[in-house]
Motif scaffolding. Structure first.
Motif, PDB file in Angstrom:
ATOM      1  N   THR A  32       0.824  -1.207   0.000  1.00 41.74           N
ATOM      2  CA  THR A  32       0.000   0.000   0.000  1.00 41.74           C
ATOM      3  C   THR A  32       0.859   1.259   0.000  1.00 41.74           C
ATOM      4  OG1 THR A  32      -0.222  -0.212   2.414  1.00 41.74           O
ATOM      5  CG2 THR A  32      -2.015  -1.085   1.067  1.00 41.74           C
ATOM      6  N   GLU A  33       1.946   1.240   0.773  1.00 41.05           N
ATOM      7  CA  GLU A  33       2.819   2.417   0.841  1.00 41.05           C
ATOM      8  C   GLU A  33       3.490   2.660  -0.517  1.00 41.05           C
ATOM      9  OE1 GLU A  33       3.817   5.541   3.256  1.00 41.05           O
ATOM     10  OE2 GLU A  33       3.088   3.702   4.200  1.00 41.05           O
ATOM     11  N   LEU A  34       3.993   1.609  -1.147  1.00 39.04           N
ATOM     12  CA  LEU A  34       4.647   1.760  -2.444  1.00 39.04           C
ATOM     13  C   LEU A  34       3.661   2.219  -3.512  1.00 39.04           C
ATOM     14  CD1 LEU A  34       6.923  -1.423  -2.402  1.00 39.04           C
ATOM     15  CD2 LEU A  34       7.710   0.953  -2.364  1.00 39.04           C
ATOM     16  N   ALA A  35       2.460   1.660  -3.496  1.00 36.30           N
ATOM     17  CA  ALA A  35       1.468   2.044  -4.500  1.00 36.30           C
ATOM     18  C   ALA A  35       1.058   3.504  -4.350  1.00 36.30           C
ATOM     19  CB  ALA A  35       0.240   1.133  -4.391  1.00 36.30           C
ATOM     20  N   GLU A  36       0.908   3.950  -3.130  1.00 39.59           N
ATOM     21  CA  GLU A  36       0.513   5.343  -2.909  1.00 39.59           C
ATOM     22  C   GLU A  36       1.638   6.311  -3.252  1.00 39.59           C
ATOM     23  OE1 GLU A  36      -2.170   6.687   0.571  1.00 39.59           O
ATOM     24  OE2 GLU A  36      -0.155   7.342   1.141  1.00 39.59           O
ATOM     25  N   ALA A  37       2.875   5.944  -2.922  1.00 41.20           N
ATOM     26  CA  ALA A  37       4.020   6.821  -3.175  1.00 41.20           C
ATOM     27  C   ALA A  37       4.427   6.826  -4.642  1.00 41.20           C
ATOM     28  CB  ALA A  37       5.206   6.392  -2.311  1.00 41.20           C
ATOM     29  N   HIS A  38       4.109   5.743  -5.373  1.00 39.61           N
ATOM     30  CA  HIS A  38       4.522   5.628  -6.775  1.00 39.61           C
ATOM     31  C   HIS A  38       3.313   5.264  -7.643  1.00 39.61           C
ATOM     32  CE1 HIS A  38       8.782   5.799  -5.653  1.00 39.61           C
ATOM     33  NE2 HIS A  38       8.484   4.980  -4.658  1.00 39.61           N
ATOM     34  N   PRO A  39       2.389   6.207  -7.810  1.00 35.65           N
ATOM     35  CA  PRO A  39       1.163   5.885  -8.555  1.00 35.65           C
ATOM     36  C   PRO A  39       1.399   5.537 -10.017  1.00 35.65           C
ATOM     37  CG  PRO A  39       1.328   8.251  -8.127  1.00 35.65           C
ATOM     38  CD  PRO A  39       2.405   7.589  -7.317  1.00 35.65           C
ATOM     39  N   GLY A  40       2.548   5.893 -10.561  1.00 32.96           N
ATOM     40  CA  GLY A  40       2.842   5.560 -11.951  1.00 32.96           C
ATOM     41  C   GLY A  40       3.389   4.164 -12.146  1.00 32.96           C
ATOM     42  N   ARG A  41       3.599   3.451 -11.056  1.00 27.10           N
ATOM     43  CA  ARG A  41       4.138   2.096 -11.126  1.00 27.10           C
ATOM     44  C   ARG A  41       3.069   1.079 -10.731  1.00 27.10           C
ATOM     45  NH1 ARG A  41       9.630   4.581  -8.821  1.00 27.10           N
ATOM     46  NH2 ARG A  41      11.054   3.968 -10.495  1.00 27.10           N
ATOM     47  N   GLN A  42       3.133  -0.089 -11.342  1.00 23.01           N
ATOM     48  CA  GLN A  42       2.196  -1.154 -11.016  1.00 23.01           C
ATOM     49  C   GLN A  42       2.744  -1.984  -9.865  1.00 23.01           C
ATOM     50  OE1 GLN A  42      -1.003  -2.236 -12.159  1.00 23.01           O
ATOM     51  NE2 GLN A  42      -0.668  -3.394 -10.280  1.00 23.01           N
TER      52      GLN A  42
END
Length: 361
Positions: free
Chosen positions: A158-168
């Protein structure tokens, strides 16, 4: 006189500066002189490693700062061997350190489970700073896989997805993601993952990690970068030294957290198999490590002689910066139906994390 000699002539050494080790050293160091052996300069603050991986963490306090006001000498070294019969520790600089009382708090490390390619191509959660660096320096890492459907994996995804919205971001679990939580808790976790665009792969046991992704029992999963948060295992030094351990390698202890085979060694945190009447064997984690360290600190300082006691109350999760989950549990860690989610869950989790750091200051 040795730097770890107390007023009574007893040499107290603490191995490890995680939550349990620091708490034990600070408690015992109120009136005793303690040598704290750990290679780190700063607190690792493991329960916030997901923030570090996403580039949101900050520099945590120095161990010297946390030890201020206590009679603690921080020896920046790593223990490579332990001789409980001779009461000696061999350090990585080739020197030996004697003790009369040892607090063994070396904790746990990533368990690769002999999965081919995992150690070579995946990045363990304890190297969160390395993950942050790779994401900053490599735009080609467009697809991220987080292996592990427990608390650590969920917080990372969740932290990675929120911090990097351009990445899957993908989360891969051998069972159900968040499977240990109540139905309400699992449902909320899934809603947040969906909102953040995280692809969920459940019932997919990883059989191999490659430079290009994962091979699983449910089929291949592409990934430019894999972060491994599947499970942890205790540091092997206790078993190698001959302390009695369980089938997972955790040291067996009595109700005063003393090794059942070597009572001059107290074992705390993830390294210990602590069984509490009416509760069972405690799981690894900060929630159990910190109170164990606090207890042994008081015991060595003469402020308690009672057996160790513990009851669970809650489990909590960060779900990015805007959401969270507080799951109420019974004293034996089984789930209650009640959960706090959203802002309330986030604030509750933030308060608990702040209290952990406050307990070490």
């Amino acid at each position: 006189m040795s730097s770890s000699t107390t007023d009574t002539g007893k040499r107290i050494v603490v191995l490890g500066a995680g939550y349990a080790g620091l708490a034990a050293a600070k408690g015992a160091g109120r009136h005793r002189t303690v040598t704290l052996v750990a290679p780190e300069e700063r607190l690792l603050h493991r329960i916030r490693q997901h923030e570090t991986a996403a580039g949101r963490g900050r520099e945590w306090p120095a161990i010297g700062e946390l030890a201020r006001g206590r009679r603690i000498r921080h020896r920046r070294a790593r223990a490579v061997a332990l001789d409980p019969a001779g009461h000696e520790i061999v350090l990585d600089d080739g020197t030996t350190l004697g003790y009369d009382t040892l607090v063994y708090a070396l904790g746990s490390r990533t368990a690769w489970h002999d999965v081919p390619g995992a150690a070579e191509h995946a990045h363990p959660v304890e190297r969160a700073a390395e993950v942050r660096r790779l994401l900053r320096e490599n735009d080609r890492f467009g697809t991220l896989a987080v292996v592990g459907g427990g608390a650590t994996g969920i917080e990372l995804a969740t932290e990675l997805a929120e911090a990097h919205p351009g990445r899957q971001v993908r989360i891969v679990a051998a069972g159900q993601v968040g499977g240990s939580y109540s139905p309400k808790g699992r449902a909320h976790i899934r809603r947040v993952l969906d909102r953040l665009g995280v692809t969920v792969h459940e019932n997919a046991t990883v059989t191999e990690v490659t430079p290009d992704g994962l091979r699983t029992t449910a089929g291949p999963i592409d990934a430019d970068l894999t972060v491994w948060a599947a499970s942890m295992e205790p540091h092997p030094l206790a078993a190698e030294a001959g302390l009695a351990v369980d089938d997972r390698g955790r040291a067996l202890v009595d109700d005063h957290l003393r090794s059942v085979s070597h009572p001059d060694v107290h074992v705390v945190g993830d390294a210990a198999a602590v069984t509490v009447p009416g509760v069972g064997t405690l799981r690894m984690g900060c929630a159990t490590a910190l109170p164990q360290g606090q207890y042994v600190g008081k015991l060595l300082d003469g402020r308690t002689a009672a057996p160790f006691s513990f009851r669970y109350a809650v489990q909590c999760l960060s779900l990015g910066r805007r959401d969270g989950l507080l799951q109420l549990v019974h004293p034996d860690d089984s789930m209650k139906p009640t959960v706090l989610t959203g802002t309330a869950g986030r604030l509750a989790k933030a308060g608990i994390v702040t209290a952990v750091l406050g307990a070490l200051k």
